[in-house]
Design a protein around this motif. Structure first.
Motif, mmCIF file in Angstrom:
data_model
loop_
_atom_site.group_PDB
_atom_site.id
_atom_site.type_symbol
_atom_site.label_atom_id
_atom_site.label_comp_id
_atom_site.label_asym_id
_atom_site.label_seq_id
_atom_site.Cartn_x
_atom_site.Cartn_y
_atom_site.Cartn_z
ATOM 1 N N ASP A 495 0.861 -1.180 0.000
ATOM 2 C CA ASP A 495 0.000 0.000 0.000
ATOM 3 C C ASP A 495 0.901 1.234 0.000
ATOM 4 O O ASP A 495 1.806 1.357 0.820
ATOM 5 C CB ASP A 495 -0.883 -0.030 1.257
ATOM 6 N N ILE A 496 0.648 2.153 -0.914
ATOM 7 C CA ILE A 496 1.535 3.307 -1.091
ATOM 8 C C ILE A 496 1.465 4.285 0.083
ATOM 9 O O ILE A 496 2.343 5.142 0.240
ATOM 10 C CB ILE A 496 1.223 4.039 -2.415
ATOM 11 N N THR A 497 0.457 4.152 0.946
ATOM 12 C CA THR A 497 0.328 5.079 2.077
ATOM 13 C C THR A 497 0.758 4.444 3.394
ATOM 14 O O THR A 497 0.656 5.075 4.441
ATOM 15 C CB THR A 497 -1.136 5.555 2.217
ATOM 16 N N GLU A 498 1.227 3.197 3.357
ATOM 17 C CA GLU A 498 1.536 2.501 4.607
ATOM 18 C C GLU A 498 2.997 2.073 4.672
ATOM 19 O O GLU A 498 3.696 2.038 3.671
ATOM 20 C CB GLU A 498 0.634 1.257 4.750
ATOM 21 N N THR A 499 3.411 1.723 5.900
ATOM 22 C CA THR A 499 4.753 1.180 6.081
ATOM 23 C C THR A 499 4.816 -0.212 5.472
ATOM 24 O O THR A 499 3.797 -0.859 5.258
ATOM 25 C CB THR A 499 5.104 1.086 7.573
ATOM 26 N N GLY A 500 6.026 -0.677 5.201
ATOM 27 C CA GLY A 500 6.174 -1.994 4.592
ATOM 28 C C GLY A 500 7.541 -2.575 4.870
ATOM 29 O O GLY A 500 8.138 -2.322 5.915
ATOM 30 N N ASN A 501 8.056 -3.338 3.929
ATOM 31 C CA ASN A 501 9.324 -4.027 4.139
ATOM 32 C C ASN A 501 10.496 -3.061 4.209
ATOM 33 O O ASN A 501 10.538 -2.044 3.508
ATOM 34 C CB ASN A 501 9.565 -5.026 3.002
ATOM 35 N N ASN A 502 11.454 -3.382 5.054
ATOM 36 C CA ASN A 502 12.697 -2.621 5.117
ATOM 37 C C ASN A 502 13.836 -3.568 5.427
ATOM 38 O O ASN A 502 13.619 -4.706 5.849
ATOM 39 C CB ASN A 502 12.609 -1.491 6.149
ATOM 40 N N THR A 503 15.043 -3.117 5.197
ATOM 41 C CA THR A 503 16.209 -3.971 5.389
ATOM 42 C C THR A 503 17.443 -3.138 5.706
ATOM 43 O O THR A 503 17.522 -1.959 5.340
ATOM 44 C CB THR A 503 16.473 -4.828 4.127
ATOM 45 N N THR A 504 18.382 -3.760 6.405
ATOM 46 C CA THR A 504 19.693 -3.130 6.643
ATOM 47 C C THR A 504 20.769 -3.791 5.788
ATOM 48 O O THR A 504 21.935 -3.395 5.835
ATOM 49 C CB THR A 504 20.079 -3.267 8.132
ATOM 50 N N PHE A 519 16.836 0.779 5.101
ATOM 51 C CA PHE A 519 16.242 1.176 3.827
ATOM 52 C C PHE A 519 14.844 0.575 3.695
ATOM 53 O O PHE A 519 14.650 -0.620 3.936
ATOM 54 C CB PHE A 519 17.081 0.669 2.649
ATOM 55 N N ASN A 520 13.889 1.412 3.301
ATOM 56 C CA ASN A 520 12.618 0.864 2.836
ATOM 57 C C ASN A 520 12.854 0.265 1.461
ATOM 58 O O ASN A 520 13.662 0.783 0.679
ATOM 59 C CB ASN A 520 11.550 1.957 2.729
ATOM 60 N N ASN A 521 12.174 -0.835 1.148
ATOM 61 C CA ASN A 521 12.299 -1.387 -0.209
ATOM 62 C C ASN A 521 10.921 -1.734 -0.747
ATOM 63 O O ASN A 521 10.102 -2.321 -0.053
ATOM 64 C CB ASN A 521 13.248 -2.589 -0.242
ATOM 65 N N ARG A 522 10.688 -1.345 -2.012
ATOM 66 C CA ARG A 522 9.392 -1.568 -2.648
ATOM 67 C C ARG A 522 9.595 -2.051 -4.085
ATOM 68 O O ARG A 522 10.458 -1.547 -4.813
ATOM 69 C CB ARG A 522 8.558 -0.283 -2.695
ATOM 70 N N GLY A 523 8.746 -3.012 -4.483
ATOM 71 C CA GLY A 523 8.727 -3.453 -5.871
ATOM 72 C C GLY A 523 7.745 -2.605 -6.665
ATOM 73 O O GLY A 523 6.648 -2.302 -6.189
ATOM 74 N N ILE A 524 8.145 -2.208 -7.872
ATOM 75 C CA ILE A 524 7.282 -1.353 -8.703
ATOM 76 C C ILE A 524 7.084 -1.976 -10.081
ATOM 77 O O ILE A 524 7.879 -2.791 -10.541
ATOM 78 C CB ILE A 524 7.855 0.071 -8.855
ATOM 79 N N GLN A 596 7.387 13.394 9.266
ATOM 80 C CA GLN A 596 8.815 13.126 9.373
ATOM 81 C C GLN A 596 9.458 13.188 7.996
ATOM 82 O O GLN A 596 8.797 13.084 6.965
ATOM 83 C CB GLN A 596 9.057 11.731 9.993
ATOM 84 N N LYS A 597 10.781 13.334 7.990
ATOM 85 C CA LYS A 597 11.505 13.364 6.721
ATOM 86 C C LYS A 597 11.400 12.020 6.016
ATOM 87 O O LYS A 597 11.303 10.973 6.650
ATOM 88 C CB LYS A 597 12.974 13.723 6.970
ATOM 89 N N VAL A 598 11.429 12.065 4.687
ATOM 90 C CA VAL A 598 11.315 10.836 3.889
ATOM 91 C C VAL A 598 12.531 9.949 4.133
ATOM 92 O O VAL A 598 13.673 10.416 4.126
ATOM 93 C CB VAL A 598 11.187 11.181 2.395
ATOM 94 N N ALA A 599 12.279 8.664 4.360
ATOM 95 C CA ALA A 599 13.356 7.707 4.643
ATOM 96 C C ALA A 599 14.010 7.245 3.346
ATOM 97 O O ALA A 599 13.392 7.279 2.272
ATOM 98 C CB ALA A 599 12.793 6.509 5.396
ATOM 99 N N PRO A 600 15.263 6.759 3.403
ATOM 100 C CA PRO A 600 15.921 6.198 2.215
ATOM 101 C C PRO A 600 15.121 5.014 1.669
ATOM 102 O O PRO A 600 14.614 4.194 2.442
ATOM 103 C CB PRO A 600 17.277 5.737 2.751
ATOM 104 N N MET A 601 15.004 4.937 0.351
ATOM 105 C CA MET A 601 14.186 3.883 -0.247
ATOM 106 C C MET A 601 14.839 3.310 -1.499
ATOM 107 O O MET A 601 15.438 4.054 -2.301
ATOM 108 C CB MET A 601 12.794 4.420 -0.574
ATOM 109 N N ILE A 602 14.721 1.997 -1.648
ATOM 110 C CA ILE A 602 15.178 1.285 -2.838
ATOM 111 C C ILE A 602 13.948 0.765 -3.582
ATOM 112 O O ILE A 602 13.059 0.171 -2.985
ATOM 113 C CB ILE A 602 16.088 0.097 -2.460
ATOM 114 N N PHE A 603 13.922 1.008 -4.893
ATOM 115 C CA PHE A 603 12.857 0.464 -5.738
ATOM 116 C C PHE A 603 13.461 -0.625 -6.615
ATOM 117 O O PHE A 603 14.492 -0.416 -7.267
ATOM 118 C CB PHE A 603 12.265 1.557 -6.637
ATOM 119 N N TYR A 604 12.834 -1.779 -6.628
ATOM 120 C CA TYR A 604 13.310 -2.872 -7.477
ATOM 121 C C TYR A 604 12.194 -3.268 -8.442
ATOM 122 O O TYR A 604 11.009 -3.041 -8.171
ATOM 123 C CB TYR A 604 13.753 -4.072 -6.634
#
Length: 789
Positions: A495-504, A519-524, A596-604
């Motif tokens: 969901d684009i408005t909710e928290t989701g998977n993250n990883t170190t 890092f937040n990570n999302r598939g697009i 809050q400030k936008v967190a670092p995010m990876i899109f795969y």
């Protein structure tokens, strides 16, 4: 004696119907407001305290340093529970569970979308839900089984016994109903309608089977043998990530379950508050409203002092002691308070449905609860004694000889005390006006702040059943675009408005050794940038139809800044032990907190195996209802077994402001009640002043003063009181609101406007309230006041 005093009290109430109505009405509103606020506070306070060992139960939190601060969250790796159970002394049980998600549950043609949780057997040892049917010792051990809550069992099977009957999960897995438990209370942080074994989750999601300390994907709950082990357990928990994964500097801690709901706001790895701050505000509001109602009773009672002075004088002359008079006045105040309590009950019962709808909860009065009746009785006694204390002591102090001779009562001290009380009332009113205005400004500021994408006319559709098939998703996308209902369609892993998977588990050249970054990570899917209305600041978008970008990723601006990449395009990023190439930089957009400030995010690139939502941009040139109907029909053609689950992104985004909107709404309502009751208090003082100065006013009128002159004379004193109240309120309100705003990284600056509004509104309220009574006095015939002289 009691019977006599009660008769006198009833006669006084009946004789002075207007004053009695104002007194009872003011106290009833004050008590009702106080009761509703206390019911809400009690409801929130009771969160997660229904379990036998809730005081020994903890949730595992992870503290992870990133971008110059520490992030804290209750998401942990799938191996955390077993590691804690095996290695941490004092642990009785440790269990992992998924967070609830909507799943299709079917019995024949009866299909229901229900909240399902996957958990291991020890979850039921920690959370001792009451079993209605089935064996708690065998629950969640067999892979193809399920536990239903009572209400879901009734929806699926009616009055039949569901035990050992079969249900179908997501049209795939046949599961045997092994138990039925009571419905999970709404005031529980983990709510669900059915429980399935963790082994089933692994069977359905093969990726979850492999141990991975870098993937935070579940909740871990821990129960200690005794709280004396807590300090030692937390000391051992601190380095659990480092011990199990080289280079992982995240830290874990045990956080009390009973504090999870109220103290979930973390800064620098430590709980600094949360919803508890809101409850403190509501408790203060409840106390202040009740205090104001008591002050009004005092003002209105002593405003009638001259009329009751002769009664006091006669009763003293025939032998009444001051003690008996005090008892009489206390009895009157308690009796009025009891009457007010009855009306307060009616007001509460009438208003609760509205507040339940507003708060989205189920507040109710439990008439069988001893604690409730004890609290209510305590409120009545406290209010009655407090409200009656000053009138009782003041009125009983009159000297019999002086009042019977008609000498004027000395009232300087009483007037001073009542002026102080009115100042206190308006200090509270001014503070409330200022705070409410700033809360509104903050909400407006954050809601109107650019979020990095265009959320209007953007719809999210949950991927269910056959829709998860790659070819079906592509077909649906093509049909939606061809129909004209949508101008853009893409896919997203959460969901684009909710928290989701993250990883170190992310590494790059130049990363500081030992640094743990979250890092937040999302598939697009394809056309993601165009569909949501964001932009690329560098490079190109991912290609997700073919697999040419299988080893490519995109970063957002926050990730590039945090990683300190001078040339982000082409940078090699090791992500989950696979080297990836960054091909684009996406403009920062809000996914989690808008404050809050936008967190670092990876899109795969998502190749349909983890797509959870379809995001569609509705055609602005077509009727919204017909577009949605067209989309619904297309979805039903592909997946007829599931109800269409869609929602507008802007509506989902509004949920982020739920706490602040609740605070604003309740502050407005109960602040309005407090200001209304304050007006009654001001009216009481105006009545007193008018009664004390009626001969002076009559003489002024005889000497030529007009109504405007008299109103100015009477209002002048009250405006001074309001001015003093505002001077006291300004610094108090500034401290309170500045502390509240400090919790937000994006916040409005405190301007002069709320303070100007507070002065203006309080002065207008004071002038209007006093003038209502003053006009009557100013227009009275002076002969009536002077004819006896």
């Amino acid at each position: 004696m009691f019977k006599l005093n009660l008769k006198i009290a009833l006669r006084n109430l009946w004789k002075n119907k207007g004053f009695s109505l104002i007194n009872i009405g003011g106290l009833a509103i004050g008590l009702a407001s106080c009761m509703v606020l206390l019911l809400y506070v009690a409801y929130e306070w009771s969160y997660d305290k229904q379990f036998a060992n809730s005081d020994k139960t903890y949730v595992v939190y992870q503290n992870s340093a990133a971008n110059g601060k520490i992030f804290s969250f209750a998401w942990t790796p799938n191996v955390m529970a077993d590691e804690v159970a095996a290695k941490i002394p004092g642990v009785k049980y440790a269990a992992h569970a998924s967070y609830p998600s909507r799943k299709l549950i079917a019995v024949g043609d009866n299909k229901i979308s229900a909240n399902l949780n996957f958990a291991d057997p020890k979850f039921l040892k920690i959370f001792d839900y009451k079993f209605i049917k089935g064996n708690p010792e065998r629950a969640l051990r067999d892979v193809n089984t399920i536990i239903l809550t009572e209400s879901l069992a009734k929806k699926l099977f009616g009055n039949e016994d569901p035990i050992n009957k079969t249900i179908k999960l997501e049209n795939q897995d046949l599961l045997k109903v092994e138990a039925v438990i009571e419905d999970v209370p709404a005031n529980n942080s983990i709510t669900f309608e059915c429980l399935a074994p963790w082994a089933l989750f692994i069977k359905r999601e093969a990726w979850a089977k492999d141990p991975n300390w870098g993937n935070n994907m579940c909740l871990t709950a821990v129960q200690l043998k005794d709280n004396k082990f807590l300090d030692g357990a937390n000391a051992d928990m601190k380095g659990i990530y480092k011990r199990n994964q080289q280079g992982n500097n995240a830290e874990a801690l045990l956080f009390p379950l009973t504090k999870w709901h109220l103290y979930d706001d973390f800064q620098n790895g430590k709980s600094v508050g949360g919803k508890i701050e809101q409850l403190k505000i509501f408790l203060l509001l409840a106390f202040c409203i009740l205090l104001i109602a008591c002050v009004n009773f005092m003002n209105l009672s002593t405003a009638r002092s001259e009329r009751r002075a002769k009664e006091v004088g006669i009763r003293k002359a025939i032998g009444s002691t001051r003690k008996s008079l005090i008892g009489q006045f206390f009895l009157e105040s308690v009796f009025i308070t009891v009457l007010s309590g009855v009306f307060a009950f009616i007001l509460v019962e009438v208003s609760l449905p509205y507040f339940n709808n507003l708060l989205n909860i189920k507040l109710q009065i439990d008439y069988n609860n001893v604690t409730f009746w004890g609290t209510f009785l305590g409120l009545i006694i406290f209010t009655g004694l407090m409200a009656g204390s000053y009138p009782a002591l003041y009125l009983s102090s009159f000297e019999a000889i002086k009042v019977l001779k008609g000498l004027k009562i000395k009232s300087d001290s009483s007037v001073s005390i009542r002026k102080v009380l009115v100042v206190i009332q308006f200090v509270f009113a001014a503070c409330l006006i200022i705070c409410t205005a700033v809360i509104y400004q903050q909400l407006s500021y954050v809601k109107n702040k650019p979020i990095g994408y265009n959320k209007s006319n953007l719809v999210q559709i949950a991927v269910q059943g056959k829709m998860g098939n790659r070819s079906k998703l592509e077909l649906l996308k093509t049909q939606m675009l061809k129909s004209g209902a949508a101008t853009g369609v893409t896919f997203f892993s959460k969901d684009i408005t909710e928290t989701g998977n993250n990883t170190t588990d992310v590494h790059w050249q130049g990363k500081t050794k030992g640094e743990s970054i979250l890092f937040n990570n999302r598939g697009i899917g394809n056309d993601f940038i165009e569909t949501i209305g964001t932009e690329l600041t560098a490079g190109r978008a991912l290609e997700t139809v073919s697999k040419k970008d299988s080893n490519s990723i995109m970063l957002n601006e926050a990730a590039v800044k945090m990683m300190n990449l001078k040339n982000p395009i082409g940078a090699k990023i090791r992500y989950w032990d696979v080297e990836k190439t960054n091909v684009g930089v996406v403009k920062d957009f809000v996914v989690e907190s808008a404050y809050q400030k936008v967190a670092p995010m990876i899109f795969y690139p998502s190749y349909m195996d983890d797509v959870q939502v379809i995001i569609a941009r509705l055609n602005p040139n077509q009727n919204i209802s017909s577009s949605l109907e067209s989309i619904d029909n297309l979805i039903k053609q592909i997946e007829p077994d599931y109800p269409v689950n869609r929602k507008f992104v802007d509506e989902s985004f509004e949920v982020k402001f739920q706490n602040e909107k609740l605070l604003s709404t309740l502050s407005n309502w109960f602040g309005g009640f407090a200001i209304f009751i304050s007006c009654l208090g001001l009216l009481g003082l105006a009545l007193f002043m008018a009664e004390q100065r009626k001969k002076e006013i009559s003489i002024r009128k005889v000497l030529g003063a007009n109504t405007a002159n008299i109103l100015t004379l009477l209002n002048k004193d009250f405006i001074k009181l309001v001015a003093i109240a505002n001077l006291i309120a300004f610094p108090l309100a500034y401290i309170i609101i500045n502390k509240w705003l400090s919790a937000f990284e994006y916040r409005v600056s405190i301007s002069a406007l709320p303070f100007i509004a507070a002065v203006s509104i309080s002065v207008i309220i004071a002038v209007l309230t006093v003038s209502i009574q003053s006009v009557k006095v100013a227009k009275a015939n002076p002969v009536d006041a002077l004819k006896y002289e």
